[in-house]
Every structure is written in structure tokens, then in C-alpha cells.
Design a protein around this motif. Sequence first.
Motif, short mmCIF file in Angstrom:
data_model
loop_
_atom_site.label_atom_id
_atom_site.label_comp_id
_atom_site.label_asym_id
_atom_site.label_seq_id
_atom_site.Cartn_x
_atom_site.Cartn_y
_atom_site.Cartn_z
N LEU A 61 0.83 -1.21 0.00
CA LEU A 61 0.00 0.00 0.00
C LEU A 61 0.86 1.26 0.00
N PHE A 62 1.96 1.24 0.73
CA PHE A 62 2.89 2.37 0.73
C PHE A 62 3.52 2.53 -0.66
N ALA A 63 3.92 1.40 -1.27
CA ALA A 63 4.51 1.45 -2.61
C ALA A 63 3.51 1.96 -3.64
N LEU A 64 2.25 1.53 -3.53
CA LEU A 64 1.22 2.03 -4.44
C LEU A 64 1.02 3.54 -4.24
N GLY A 65 1.11 4.01 -2.99
CA GLY A 65 1.04 5.45 -2.74
C GLY A 65 2.15 6.20 -3.43
N LEU A 265 -3.52 2.10 -10.77
CA LEU A 265 -3.00 2.06 -9.40
C LEU A 265 -4.16 2.02 -8.40
N GLY A 266 -5.22 2.79 -8.67
CA GLY A 266 -6.39 2.77 -7.80
C GLY A 266 -7.04 1.40 -7.76
N ALA A 267 -7.06 0.71 -8.90
CA ALA A 267 -7.62 -0.64 -8.94
C ALA A 267 -6.77 -1.60 -8.12
N LEU A 268 -5.46 -1.43 -8.14
CA LEU A 268 -4.58 -2.27 -7.34
C LEU A 268 -4.78 -2.01 -5.85
N VAL A 269 -5.05 -0.74 -5.48
CA VAL A 269 -5.36 -0.43 -4.09
C VAL A 269 -6.63 -1.16 -3.66
N LEU A 270 -7.65 -1.14 -4.52
CA LEU A 270 -8.90 -1.84 -4.23
C LEU A 270 -8.66 -3.33 -4.01
N MET A 271 -7.83 -3.92 -4.83
CA MET A 271 -7.56 -5.35 -4.72
C MET A 271 -6.70 -5.68 -3.51
N THR A 272 -5.93 -4.70 -3.04
CA THR A 272 -5.01 -4.94 -1.92
C THR A 272 -5.69 -4.78 -0.58
N LYS A 273 -6.49 -3.71 -0.42
CA LYS A 273 -7.10 -3.47 0.89
C LYS A 273 -8.60 -3.75 0.94
N SER A 281 -9.78 10.13 5.32
CA SER A 281 -10.03 9.43 6.58
C SER A 281 -8.75 9.40 7.41
N ALA A 282 -7.60 9.38 6.74
CA ALA A 282 -6.32 9.42 7.45
C ALA A 282 -6.14 10.75 8.17
N PHE A 283 -6.57 11.84 7.55
CA PHE A 283 -6.43 13.15 8.18
C PHE A 283 -7.22 13.21 9.49
N ALA A 284 -8.44 12.69 9.48
CA ALA A 284 -9.25 12.66 10.70
C ALA A 284 -8.56 11.82 11.78
N LEU A 285 -7.97 10.71 11.38
CA LEU A 285 -7.28 9.84 12.34
C LEU A 285 -6.05 10.53 12.91
N TRP A 286 -5.28 11.21 12.06
CA TRP A 286 -4.10 11.93 12.56
C TRP A 286 -4.52 12.97 13.60
N GLY A 287 -5.58 13.71 13.30
CA GLY A 287 -6.06 14.72 14.22
C GLY A 287 -6.51 14.11 15.54
N ALA A 288 -7.19 12.97 15.48
CA ALA A 288 -7.66 12.31 16.69
C ALA A 288 -6.50 11.80 17.54
N LYS A 289 -5.47 11.28 16.90
CA LYS A 289 -4.29 10.80 17.63
C LYS A 289 -3.62 11.95 18.36
N VAL A 290 -3.48 13.09 17.69
CA VAL A 290 -2.87 14.27 18.31
C VAL A 290 -3.74 14.75 19.47
N ASP A 319 -0.55 0.74 10.57
CA ASP A 319 -1.49 -0.32 10.20
C ASP A 319 -2.68 0.24 9.44
N HIS A 320 -2.74 1.57 9.31
CA HIS A 320 -3.87 2.22 8.65
C HIS A 320 -3.57 2.38 7.17
N SER A 321 -4.36 1.71 6.33
CA SER A 321 -4.08 1.65 4.90
C SER A 321 -4.04 3.02 4.24
N THR A 322 -5.00 3.88 4.57
CA THR A 322 -5.06 5.19 3.93
C THR A 322 -3.88 6.05 4.34
N THR A 323 -3.44 5.93 5.59
CA THR A 323 -2.24 6.65 6.03
C THR A 323 -1.04 6.27 5.18
#
Length: 423
Positions: A61-65, A265-273, A281-290, A319-323
Amino acid sequence: MTATTQPSLPPSHDAAVQQAESPAPPIMDRPKSLAATTALALGAVGVVYLAATHGVKQAGLFALGIGLGVALFHARFGFTSAWRQLVAVGQGRGLRAHTVLLGTTATLFAIIISTGIGFGGVVPEASVDPIGVGSMVGALLFGIGMQLGGGCASGVLYHVGSGQSATVITLVSFVVGSFAGTWRYDFWQETLPSFGSYSLAEDIGYGGALVVTLLVLAAIAGASLLVERRRTPPPVAPVPTAQGLARVVRGSWPMWAGGVVLAVLGALVLMTKGSAWGVTSAFALWGAKVAQALGMHPETWAYWQDPGNAADLNGALLDHSTTLNDLGIIVGAALAAAIGGQFVIQRRIPGRVVAAAILGGFLMGYGARLSFGCNIGAYLAGIASFSLSGWVWAVVALVGTWLGLKVRRRMGLATPAPGDGVC
């Protein structure tokens, strides 16, 4: 006899128009070796570390990003600029690139979701969201915000990666807005009227839904050409580009090519996660962690008590795919910008630009939470999943774009040049 010299004739009108429509691209700078080496090292170390500590899926997922970041930068694939050009002067080039991205993604999603193809036992799911007053308010806020903040969700990430310091301010404000949008989330989604969800694929099957979607996209592309003929917009400003095979590595790519690469690449993300590519959704999670680190308790809010969101909040960020996708986009854009000689860190940012970045980022973040995503998670994934919510989001966000351009003028900010193709 003496030869007579014919007077030189002025260029024909057609030739002059053709020259005006095809200005020469700027000269490409040399690669930024230090920035390229750093980005490449970060990418390689990240993939190896994630594979060793969090598994091959997270590393993938990081490599696809990283790939998404490279494609976004090299194609200068703009959502903000495409809608701005359409609304401001009737330039439809960017919108037609959207139809390529949407059509290719929808085709791949139809195959993947209908057949259940996934990596490692992953079962891909469509992104079908409900439509309601809250989600439409969110799309409107997002449309306004992206014209103030200077980029959409994916655009903010690849701008940060390419060294645009002003966009770092937008990103920070985006995170704050996304986290704020999780507070009283139940009011927007449960108290206000909601009209439910609708999937065309569930009605007529994936084959029929794909045909209908492609026909609608073709009609939109054709309509954009008719608008251009009536309004004769200025040409899109060219960006520095390499020639021949070097163009693949150094850029810039045609927007349609970027759309195809992003779709794959987006299709590969769909198949991976198992779910579509998203960003916010990652931005909301980062804010909540802080917020938790500062002593707040967002875990008591309705949004974070949802089982999936609660698991994300209690889990590790890596462990968060979108992050991982988001971090990869930043690294990939930095690599592409450095190789293309375009990595430049801004040192002076006007006060009005800072104010617009703060306001625009917050509106995008808050709006994305209310509308189940951004230009990627709600617009691209929604339409490609044959969900009516994606089309509603696009229409409402387009209205927000029109309003956002008016707000820019009220704030005394120059409206970006209509021919500027950068997101």
C-alpha cells in the motif's frame, strides 16, 4: 534581369491561432540530486521496514502510494484546476481527463468487484454512500475550500511532496478540519434528513451500469467541447517537459495518460485493501491521535465509536491503509518533482495566501467528513462504484467551486490564471 523579392506575408489566421494554442513549454531544469536521493531512500527504506514489521500488504500500500504520487505530479493531475477552468472560462481539458480517469476506473472496478478478485483473500467492496443534507453540505464546503486552499485532497499531498510550503499550511488545517468534522458527526448523518443510497449496479448489474456510466461520461466530454467552442477559452499553460523516453521518467505526462495510470493504481489499491483509494479518513485519524496526546477524549464521540473507526483509533498508524497511501503520495511526488527538476521549497508566503490556506484546508477537511470523502473517496470512488452519491457530490462541489472563486476575490486574492493546469 534583377530578381524581385516578394514581400513577406503575415502568418495566416489559422497559423497564428495554432501558435497561440500551442505555446512552447518552459525549459526543464536539471534533476535535484539531493532531493531525489532522499526521496528514493525514504521510499526504499519505508517499503523494506513495513514489509519486515507490518507485512507485505502494508508495504504494498505504501509502494502504491508512491506510484500515485509520481503519477499525480508528472501529469499535474488537477481536480481543483479542472473545475476552476470549467467554471471560470469554459476550458474543458481537465474535465475530459476526469472522464478518462473515471471511465477507466469504473471499467476496472466493474471487473474486480463483480468477480471478487483480490490479493490474499481480500474481497473488494464498492463505495456506495448515502445521500443526505449533511453530505451535500459537506460537498459544498469542500468545493469552496479547494479553491481557497489551492488544491484538493490528493493535490495537497502532492504539492507538499513537491516542496510547496504554503500547502503544508493547507494540510495542517485540513487535518484540523477533518478531526473537527468527527465531532457531532451523528447530528449531520442521523438528525438531518437522509435519502438513503442507490447503486446502479445493484439495479441493472455491473455490465449495464458500466455501459450507462461510460455513455454519461462520453456525453460530458462532448458537452465540454461544445462549451469550449462557444467560449473560446485561453490555452492551458504548458509545464516543463522532457522529450522522448525521458518524458516517462522526468515528465510531464499528458493528463489523459495520468488518468489511466491513476486508474490502474487505484484498482490495485482496491484489490489490496478491499476498498477504494481514499485520502481524508487518514487526516481525521491523525487529528484524533494528536488530540488524544493532548488529553482530549475523541473516543467518546459517536464517529469514533463506530467499530471500524474505533479499531483505527486504537491501532498503530502504520497499520492504517489510507495513512500509508497518503505518506507514499508525498514521497512519490517528492521523487517525481526532484527528478523533473521542479522540487523547490517556498520561503516567502504572503499573509493572504496563509489565511486562504487555513480557511480552505479547514473547509475541505470538515466537508470531507460530512460527505464521506473528498474528490477521491467520494467523487472518484463513488462514480466508479456506480453510486449515485458520487454524481451528487460532483454537482454540489461544482457549485462550491463557483462560490469559492467568488470568495477568493472577496479576500483580495488573485484568481489563478485560467490556463494554469496545476491542481
